[in-house]
Design a protein around this motif. Structure first.
Motif, PDB file in Angstrom:
ATOM      1  N   GLY A 117      29.813  42.592  30.006  1.00 44.24           N
ATOM      2  CA  GLY A 117      28.904  42.236  28.924  1.00 44.24           C
ATOM      3  C   GLY A 117      27.849  41.247  29.377  1.00 44.24           C
ATOM      4  O   GLY A 117      26.655  41.394  29.066  1.00 44.24           O
ATOM      5  N   PHE A 118      28.251  40.235  30.149  1.00 41.50           N
ATOM      6  CA  PHE A 118      27.295  39.263  30.683  1.00 41.50           C
ATOM      7  C   PHE A 118      26.312  39.940  31.644  1.00 41.50           C
ATOM      8  O   PHE A 118      25.123  39.644  31.642  1.00 41.50           O
ATOM      9  CB  PHE A 118      28.013  38.112  31.394  1.00 41.50           C
ATOM     10  N   ILE A 119      26.818  40.837  32.488  1.00 37.69           N
ATOM     11  CA  ILE A 119      25.945  41.555  33.430  1.00 37.69           C
ATOM     12  C   ILE A 119      24.885  42.337  32.667  1.00 37.69           C
ATOM     13  O   ILE A 119      23.698  42.314  33.021  1.00 37.69           O
ATOM     14  CB  ILE A 119      26.775  42.481  34.343  1.00 37.69           C
ATOM     15  N   LYS A 120      25.290  43.010  31.608  1.00 31.56           N
ATOM     16  CA  LYS A 120      24.333  43.800  30.825  1.00 31.56           C
ATOM     17  C   LYS A 120      23.314  42.905  30.126  1.00 31.56           C
ATOM     18  O   LYS A 120      22.126  43.237  30.057  1.00 31.56           O
ATOM     19  CB  LYS A 120      25.066  44.678  29.827  1.00 31.56           C
ATOM     20  N   LYS A 121      23.749  41.760  29.624  1.00 32.63           N
ATOM     21  CA  LYS A 121      22.807  40.829  28.985  1.00 32.63           C
ATOM     22  C   LYS A 121      21.820  40.270  30.006  1.00 32.63           C
ATOM     23  O   LYS A 121      20.633  40.114  29.707  1.00 32.63           O
ATOM     24  CB  LYS A 121      23.552  39.689  28.294  1.00 32.63           C
ATOM     25  N   LEU A 122      22.297  39.970  31.211  1.00 33.79           N
ATOM     26  CA  LEU A 122      21.414  39.498  32.270  1.00 33.79           C
ATOM     27  C   LEU A 122      20.402  40.580  32.631  1.00 33.79           C
ATOM     28  O   LEU A 122      19.204  40.313  32.753  1.00 33.79           O
ATOM     29  CB  LEU A 122      22.213  39.087  33.507  1.00 33.79           C
ATOM     30  N   VAL A 182      21.784  49.309  35.383  1.00 37.33           N
ATOM     31  CA  VAL A 182      23.208  48.956  35.385  1.00 37.33           C
ATOM     32  C   VAL A 182      24.060  50.219  35.321  1.00 37.33           C
ATOM     33  O   VAL A 182      23.995  50.981  34.354  1.00 37.33           O
ATOM     34  CB  VAL A 182      23.561  48.021  34.206  1.00 37.33           C
ATOM     35  N   VAL A 183      24.835  50.434  36.365  1.00 40.22           N
ATOM     36  CA  VAL A 183      25.794  51.549  36.400  1.00 40.22           C
ATOM     37  C   VAL A 183      27.222  51.024  36.527  1.00 40.22           C
ATOM     38  O   VAL A 183      28.163  51.813  36.571  1.00 40.22           O
ATOM     39  CB  VAL A 183      25.472  52.550  37.532  1.00 40.22           C
ATOM     40  N   ALA A 184      27.377  49.712  36.593  1.00 40.22           N
ATOM     41  CA  ALA A 184      28.707  49.107  36.687  1.00 40.22           C
ATOM     42  C   ALA A 184      29.530  49.488  35.462  1.00 40.22           C
ATOM     43  O   ALA A 184      29.009  49.608  34.355  1.00 40.22           O
ATOM     44  CB  ALA A 184      28.598  47.590  36.786  1.00 40.22           C
ATOM     45  N   THR A 185      30.819  49.683  35.684  1.00 37.42           N
ATOM     46  CA  THR A 185      31.770  49.970  34.614  1.00 37.42           C
ATOM     47  C   THR A 185      32.918  48.974  34.725  1.00 37.42           C
ATOM     48  O   THR A 185      33.061  48.297  35.750  1.00 37.42           O
ATOM     49  CB  THR A 185      32.348  51.393  34.739  1.00 37.42           C
ATOM     50  N   GLU A 186      33.732  48.924  33.708  1.00 45.06           N
ATOM     51  CA  GLU A 186      34.907  48.058  33.778  1.00 45.06           C
ATOM     52  C   GLU A 186      35.805  48.464  34.937  1.00 45.06           C
ATOM     53  O   GLU A 186      36.359  47.609  35.631  1.00 45.06           O
ATOM     54  CB  GLU A 186      35.674  48.095  32.449  1.00 45.06           C
ATOM     55  N   GLU A 187      35.943  49.759  35.162  1.00 43.60           N
ATOM     56  CA  GLU A 187      36.789  50.251  36.258  1.00 43.60           C
ATOM     57  C   GLU A 187      36.248  49.799  37.618  1.00 43.60           C
ATOM     58  O   GLU A 187      37.006  49.336  38.478  1.00 43.60           O
ATOM     59  CB  GLU A 187      36.902  51.778  36.199  1.00 43.60           C
TER      60      GLU A 187
END
Length: 166
Positions: free
Chosen positions: A19-24, A34-39
């Motif tokens: 969530g912080f990464i997406k807000k940044l 952003v393609v990062a996922t929780e996994e």
């Protein structure tokens, strides 16, 4: 803001970190990248071979309120051949909008300096977008010096694939 707690992230923090990464990314106008996922974050941060670490800052919105996640710093080690020593590289620093201007970013940066010293790092560095004047001025007020003689080069995506097959 006196009630700020900083702690190492745990695997349970992965949704918060994402969530912080997406807000940044949204702040930097790069959310589309952003393609990062929780996994992916779980494996990269807490898997068999962790590639980075995160510290989480929590603070109170008001003196009476509960502690609430306020920001994070994601970092990893690099190495200086000239110094023959490890360094610490800050990849992302983020403080949620309701907590900005309250010293939380400074506390996160200070904690990373403590970690760098504890780990015998001789350098602690990061990059900042050239248009982000408030952040650049903040970093310089803490003693950070811009390294304008170094130009970052990046290979990613198809270019990385192509280079790996030469």
């Amino acid at each position: 803001m006196s009630a700020v707690e900083i702690r190492p992230a745990t695997v349970e923090d992965v949704p918060l970190i994402l969530g912080f990464i997406k807000k940044l990314a949204e702040y930097e106008k790069l959310l589309h990248e952003v393609v990062a996922t929780e996994e992916l974050l779980t494996e990269s941060l807490f898997g068999a071979k962790p590639y980075a670490e995160v510290i989480i800052a929590s603070a109170r919105v008001t003196p009476e309120s509960e502690l609430k996640p306020a920001g994070m710093a994601l970092f990893f080690h690099n190495f200086s051949t000239f110094l023959g020593s490890p360094g610490l590289y800050l990849e992302d620093l983020f403080v949620d909008i309701e907590f900005r201007g309250k010293g939380i970013g400074k506390k996160l940066l200070t904690q990373l300096a403590v970690i760098a010293k504890e780990r015998s790092c001789k350098r602690y560095e990061w990059v900042c977008l050239d248009w982000n004047k408030p952040s650049r001025e903040f970093y310089e007020s803490l003693g950070a010096k811009p390294q304008s003689q170094w130009i970052i080069h990046r290979v990613e995506g198809k270019s990385l694939d192509d280079l790996a097959t030469l």
